[in-house]
Write a protein that holds these residues in place. Structure first.
Motif, PDB file in Angstrom:
ATOM      1  N   ILE A 267      18.243   1.780 -26.787  1.00 34.60           N
ATOM      2  CA  ILE A 267      17.779   3.494 -25.164  1.00 34.60           C
ATOM      3  C   ILE A 267      16.474   3.966 -26.292  1.00 34.60           C
ATOM      4  CG2 ILE A 267      17.687   4.691 -24.527  1.00 34.60           C
ATOM      5  CD1 ILE A 267      19.131   2.865 -23.114  1.00 34.60           C
TER       6      ILE A 267
ATOM      7  N   TYR B  59       5.686  -2.356 -21.050  1.00 35.18           N
ATOM      8  CA  TYR B  59       5.817  -4.057 -21.453  1.00 35.18           C
ATOM      9  C   TYR B  59       5.248  -5.258 -20.509  1.00 35.18           C
ATOM     10  CZ  TYR B  59       8.749  -8.660 -19.649  1.00 35.18           C
ATOM     11  OH  TYR B  59       9.140 -10.274 -18.875  1.00 35.18           O
TER      12      TYR B  59
ATOM     13  N   VAL C 146      12.099  -7.848 -25.550  1.00 36.31           N
ATOM     14  CA  VAL C 146      12.262  -6.264 -25.001  1.00 36.31           C
ATOM     15  C   VAL C 146      13.386  -5.624 -24.178  1.00 36.31           C
ATOM     16  CG1 VAL C 146      10.332  -5.908 -23.806  1.00 36.31           C
ATOM     17  CG2 VAL C 146      11.665  -7.518 -22.251  1.00 36.31           C
ATOM     18  N   GLY C 147      14.725  -7.005 -24.034  1.00 39.88           N
ATOM     19  CA  GLY C 147      15.443  -6.896 -24.032  1.00 39.88           C
ATOM     20  C   GLY C 147      16.413  -7.019 -22.331  1.00 39.88           C
ATOM     21  N   LEU C 148      15.915  -8.239 -21.805  1.00 39.88           N
ATOM     22  CA  LEU C 148      15.949  -8.542 -20.289  1.00 39.88           C
ATOM     23  C   LEU C 148      16.629  -9.784 -20.691  1.00 39.88           C
ATOM     24  CD1 LEU C 148      12.367  -8.059 -18.823  1.00 39.88           C
ATOM     25  CD2 LEU C 148      14.759  -7.508 -18.390  1.00 39.88           C
ATOM     26  N   LEU C 149      16.503 -10.088 -21.599  1.00 38.72           N
ATOM     27  CA  LEU C 149      17.457 -11.697 -22.065  1.00 38.72           C
ATOM     28  C   LEU C 149      17.798 -11.611 -22.032  1.00 38.72           C
ATOM     29  CD1 LEU C 149      14.577 -14.430 -21.179  1.00 38.72           C
ATOM     30  CD2 LEU C 149      16.498 -13.811 -19.813  1.00 38.72           C
ATOM     31  N   ARG C 150      19.496 -12.318 -22.904  1.00 44.52           N
ATOM     32  CA  ARG C 150      20.031 -12.150 -24.013  1.00 44.52           C
ATOM     33  C   ARG C 150      20.218 -13.654 -24.927  1.00 44.52           C
ATOM     34  NH1 ARG C 150      24.625  -8.669 -23.659  1.00 44.52           N
ATOM     35  NH2 ARG C 150      25.689  -9.608 -24.583  1.00 44.52           N
TER      36      ARG C 150
ATOM     37  N   MET D 210      13.207   1.707 -26.029  1.00 39.05           N
ATOM     38  CA  MET D 210      12.900   0.995 -25.351  1.00 39.05           C
ATOM     39  C   MET D 210      12.053   2.310 -24.574  1.00 39.05           C
ATOM     40  SD  MET D 210      14.219  -1.405 -24.890  1.00 39.05           S
ATOM     41  CE  MET D 210      13.198  -2.084 -23.559  1.00 39.05           C
ATOM     42  N   GLY D 211      12.003   3.334 -24.885  1.00 41.19           N
ATOM     43  CA  GLY D 211      11.136   4.367 -25.184  1.00 41.19           C
ATOM     44  C   GLY D 211       9.743   4.879 -25.547  1.00 41.19           C
TER      45      GLY D 211
ATOM     46  N   ASP E 163      21.171 -12.110 -17.601  1.00 39.87           N
ATOM     47  CA  ASP E 163      19.614 -12.531 -17.982  1.00 39.87           C
ATOM     48  C   ASP E 163      18.907 -12.004 -16.711  1.00 39.87           C
ATOM     49  OD1 ASP E 163      20.452 -13.670 -20.419  1.00 39.87           O
ATOM     50  OD2 ASP E 163      20.390 -15.494 -19.838  1.00 39.87           O
TER      51      ASP E 163
ATOM     52  N   ARG F  42       5.398  -7.682 -10.505  1.00 38.55           N
ATOM     53  CA  ARG F  42       6.196  -7.046  -9.093  1.00 38.55           C
ATOM     54  C   ARG F  42       6.121  -5.758  -9.232  1.00 38.55           C
ATOM     55  NH1 ARG F  42       7.323 -10.266  -4.728  1.00 38.55           N
ATOM     56  NH2 ARG F  42       7.948  -7.917  -3.669  1.00 38.55           N
TER      57      ARG F  42
ATOM     58  N   PRO G  92       5.209  -7.521 -17.394  1.00 44.38           N
ATOM     59  CA  PRO G  92       5.721  -8.698 -16.950  1.00 44.38           C
ATOM     60  C   PRO G  92       5.323  -9.507 -16.955  1.00 44.38           C
ATOM     61  CG  PRO G  92       7.128  -7.470 -15.980  1.00 44.38           C
ATOM     62  CD  PRO G  92       5.840  -6.520 -16.704  1.00 44.38           C
TER      63      PRO G  92
ATOM     64  N   ARG H 187      21.616  -0.231 -18.140  1.00 48.79           N
ATOM     65  CA  ARG H 187      22.151  -1.136 -17.377  1.00 48.79           C
ATOM     66  C   ARG H 187      22.940  -0.499 -15.692  1.00 48.79           C
ATOM     67  NH1 ARG H 187      20.810  -7.785 -18.346  1.00 48.79           N
ATOM     68  NH2 ARG H 187      19.320  -7.158 -18.960  1.00 48.79           N
TER      69      ARG H 187
ATOM     70  N   LYS I 228      10.977 -11.615 -23.577  1.00 54.39           N
ATOM     71  CA  LYS I 228      11.636 -10.896 -22.346  1.00 54.39           C
ATOM     72  C   LYS I 228      13.055 -11.029 -23.589  1.00 54.39           C
ATOM     73  CE  LYS I 228      12.221 -12.742 -17.837  1.00 54.39           C
ATOM     74  NZ  LYS I 228      12.210 -13.879 -16.598  1.00 54.39           N
TER      75      LYS I 228
ATOM     76  N   LYS J  42      17.255 -18.384 -28.132  1.00 53.12           N
ATOM     77  CA  LYS J  42      17.623 -18.116 -26.364  1.00 53.12           C
ATOM     78  C   LYS J  42      17.506 -19.202 -25.650  1.00 53.12           C
ATOM     79  CE  LYS J  42      18.289 -16.628 -23.228  1.00 53.12           C
ATOM     80  NZ  LYS J  42      19.784 -16.386 -22.053  1.00 53.12           N
TER      81      LYS J  42
ATOM     82  N   ASN K   2       5.328 -12.321 -14.889  1.00 51.86           N
ATOM     83  CA  ASN K   2       5.534 -12.349 -12.813  1.00 51.86           C
ATOM     84  C   ASN K   2       5.550 -11.196 -12.691  1.00 51.86           C
ATOM     85  OD1 ASN K   2       5.021 -14.823 -12.572  1.00 51.86           O
ATOM     86  ND2 ASN K   2       7.354 -15.245 -13.423  1.00 51.86           N
TER      87      ASN K   2
ATOM     88  N   PRO L 115      14.131   3.577 -21.320  1.00 54.59           N
ATOM     89  CA  PRO L 115      15.254   4.101 -21.451  1.00 54.59           C
ATOM     90  C   PRO L 115      16.275   4.200 -20.682  1.00 54.59           C
ATOM     91  CG  PRO L 115      13.350   5.582 -21.770  1.00 54.59           C
ATOM     92  CD  PRO L 115      12.995   4.606 -20.987  1.00 54.59           C
TER      93      PRO L 115
ATOM     94  N   LEU M  63      11.268   7.533 -14.635  1.00 56.95           N
ATOM     95  CA  LEU M  63      11.885   6.564 -15.347  1.00 56.95           C
ATOM     96  C   LEU M  63      12.266   6.686 -17.315  1.00 56.95           C
ATOM     97  CD1 LEU M  63      12.152   2.734 -13.878  1.00 56.95           C
ATOM     98  CD2 LEU M  63      14.456   5.014 -14.018  1.00 56.95           C
TER      99      LEU M  63
END
Ligand SMILES: Nc1ncnc2c1ncn2[C@@H]1O[C@H](COP(=O)(O)OP(=O)(O)OP(=O)(O)O)[C@@H](O)[C@H]1O
Ligand SMILES: [Mg+2]
Lengths: 304, 280
Positions: A69, A77, A49-53, A72-73, B279, A83, A79, B100, A46, A10, A81, B97, A100
């Motif tokens: 999905i 995670y 966990v699928g935040l960045l491609r 992810m259940g 991203d 918040r 992070p 987006r 990141k 990445k 930073n 889960p 969620l």
């Protein structure tokens, strides 16, 4: 394998990030991911966990492709930073994340976790009024909410007081006892040394060492022997067993491949009738190992 | 997605901007009510041509009301996705889960619900003020119902655009983009009206009318507003509303309505797509 990556890459506009990462993390282990600032640790997490491609390669987490999905259940995670919605109270944040995760009747779990991270008594306060350490504790509770099989912790103790650090260490040990897998990003080496089974060290976006923590430390340690004048042929004889033998004045420095070779070395020296005054294993600490490896690579940024 | 809708809706109540908008609304309704009260008292009560004057007051009221709603939409949605990404809140949300696009649609329905309630309040507030203060207009149920639906559709279109911006670029960028597009639509509407008035006088004004149509294609909000006018103020084929800059004139075609619906769905699709690919 809980995590497997294949040349996972990445980069940000062709720069920085992490490059060609090949890792596998087994079920139930605590995996430490170390590296200097800007090495690419957070980028890798990141991405996992699928935040960045990813910009190259591929990976599987819990046997599924990145960002799936169903995986992810079962992932928690924290992070780097962290918040959380500052208009909510701590309790509301927990409820929101429980929804969620689609956890049915989360009330009991939430109060247990708030207790565990030492936030009970503060759960009715707005997150906006939390100190940094309290927010990090809340983040940890959120990460553990779904009783996940795999937990990614990106520098989980960066804002914590010494007691908090010890508590987190205990939480991680506890997770391990329950058979959970923990992926721990850190540059606090003593912390890693205390809890991790295996580690990888990343520098400038690339992995420069990876393996069992004990093996890594062992590989980088050496046996030193204080001897009288060496008998003829001793060095040659030792070289048959050891990886490396050096003699400087009366000190022999010997690198061996495995622990079981140490008695053999002793035996060879004694049988050669060389006087042996002292034989000891000079270990390196993780810190020394880390500094040596990273110094070898130099520079903070991996702008390649 | 229900979770995101619920919490988005709740979050709106915690924004200071909402109270500012409510205050603005009260001030506006008071001034507007005072204005029409004075105006209607000054009007002689016999002339049936007055019908168009009442209509005009109502449409002007709704016009400015829709500006306030648009303001609410922009301030509450330009940052709906981007601000959460910028603050880091999104990092913990998206590792759940949940797809987006569900987050994008959740924001749309959450904000959309609030904005719709608010639009309805303003719409019926204006109609009520006029009725109460003596405007002698009679609306059938279907006129009011369809008019209200069209009125609350306008901010939803703007909302879909804001979300696309918010999914792709910064909060500030998304806000500026949405305001500009909305401004185009307003000015385009005026140009089209001017063109229409000129062409009534027998001269050709296709340039102006085309400029208006292009603006409506970029952002079909003003076209929907004019459709609402024609729904509210025509009965038995007679259009009461006189032509002015804000309303009247050519009624947008059915194709324009279809276009507006497609436009909104397309914007939501692009918002979901951009958000899925980006991203965090
Ligand atoms: N959003 C971004 N855009 C451009 N470059 C980035 C971005 N995020 C990280 N980088 C670059 O990628 C590299 C790795 O960053 P990363 O945050 O993964 O480091 P890290 O190992 O987590 O560092 P730290 O110990 O400071 O947390 C750095 O060189 C950084 O400059
Ligand atoms: Mg980091």
């Amino acid at each position: 394998m809980v995590i497997e990556t294949f040349n996972l890459t990445k980069q940000y506009d062709g720069k920085g990030g992490c490059v060609d990462i090949n890792l596998s993390v087994k079920e139930g282990e605590v995996f430490g991911f170390l590296g200097p600032n800007g090495a690419g640790k957070s980028t890798l997490v990141k991405t996992l966990v699928g935040l960045l491609r990813p910009t190259g390669g591929s990976a599987r987490v819990l046997g599924r492709p990145l960002g799936d999905i169903r995986a992810m259940g079962k992932i928690g995670y924290l992070p780097e930073n962290f918040r959380y919605h500052d208009w909510m109270t701590g309790l509301e944040v927990m409820r929101f994340h429980a929804e969620l995760y689609k956890i049915p009747r989360p009330a009991k779990r939430i109060s247990e976790l708030l207790e565990l991270v030492g936030l009970s008594g503060h759960e009715k306060k707005k997150v906006a009024g939390y100190s940094k350490g309290m927010q990090q504790r809340l983040g940890l509770a959120v990460a553990l909410l779904a009783d996940p099989e795999l937990v990614f912790l990106d520098e989980p103790t960066s804002a914590l007081d010494p007691v908090g650090r010890i508590e987190v260490r205990e939480i991680i040990r506890d997770l391990k006892k329950k058979g959970k897998t923990v992926f721990l990003n850190s540059h606090l080496l003593s912390e890693v040394e205390m809890v991790c089974d295996r580690v990888a060290i990343i520098n400038r976006g690339r992995i420069i060492a990876c393996g069992d923590l004990k093996d890594l430390l062992f590989e980088n340690s050496a046996l030193t022997a204080k001897i009288g004048s060496p008998a003829e042929g001793l060095i040659e004889e030792l070289k048959k067993i050891a990886l490396q033998v050096k003699l400087r004045e009366d000190i022999l420095t010997i690198k061996v491949a495995k622990r079981d070779d140490i008695p053999l070395i002793a035996k060879v020296i004694v049988q050669s009738e060389t006087p042996l005054y002292e034989l000891k294993m000079e270990g390196v600490s993780l810190e020394e190992l880390f500094v040596n490896l990273v110094r070898g690579g130099e520079a903070l940024d991996n702008g390649d | 997605m229900i979770t995101v809708i619920k919490y988005t809706f709740k979050e709106m109540f915690h924004k200071k901007a909402l109270f500012f908008v409510l205050l603005l609304t009260l001030v506006y309704l008071t001034l507007y009510g005072f204005g029409i009260k004075e105006a209607y008292e000054a009007l002689p009560r016999v002339n049936t041509a007055l019908l168009s004057i009442y209509s005009e007051f109502i449409t002007v009221g709704l016009y400015f009301a829709s500006l306030i709603v648009a303001f609410l939409v922009v301030i509450s949605s330009a940052g709906a996705l981007s601000a959460d990404v910028e603050s880091g809140v999104m990092q913990a949300v998206l590792v759940k889960p949940i797809k987006r696009y569900e987050v994008v649609l959740g924001k749309f329905f959450g904000i959309g619900l609030m904005v719709s309630l608010y639009s309805l309040f303003l719409f019926f507030g204006i109609i009520f003020l006029n009725k109460a203060l003596g405007a002698r207009v009679v609306f059938s149920f279907s006129q009011v119902f369809n008019g209200a639906l069209l009125f609350l559709w306008i901010p939803l279109i703007l909302l879909s655009v804001c979300l696309w911006g918010s999914a792709r670029i910064s909060t500030l960028g998304a806000g500026i983009m949405a305001v500009m597009l909305y401004g185009f639509a307003l000015i385009g509407g005026w140009l089209e009206q001017i063109g229409y008035l000129i062409s009534l006088g027998g001269r050709s004004a296709t340039g102006l009318i085309n400029a208006g149509i292009i603006a409506s294609l970029l952002m079909p909000t003003d076209a929907i507003y004019r459709k609402m006018n024609s729904v509210l103020f025509s009965s038995n084929g007679i259009y009461f509303l006189r032509n002015n800059l804000l309303g009247g004139g050519a009624e947008p075609s059915l194709y324009m309505l279809l276009y507006a619906a497609t436009y909104m769905v397309f914007m939501l699709h692009m918002a979901s797509r951009s958000f899925t690919l980006r991203d965090i």
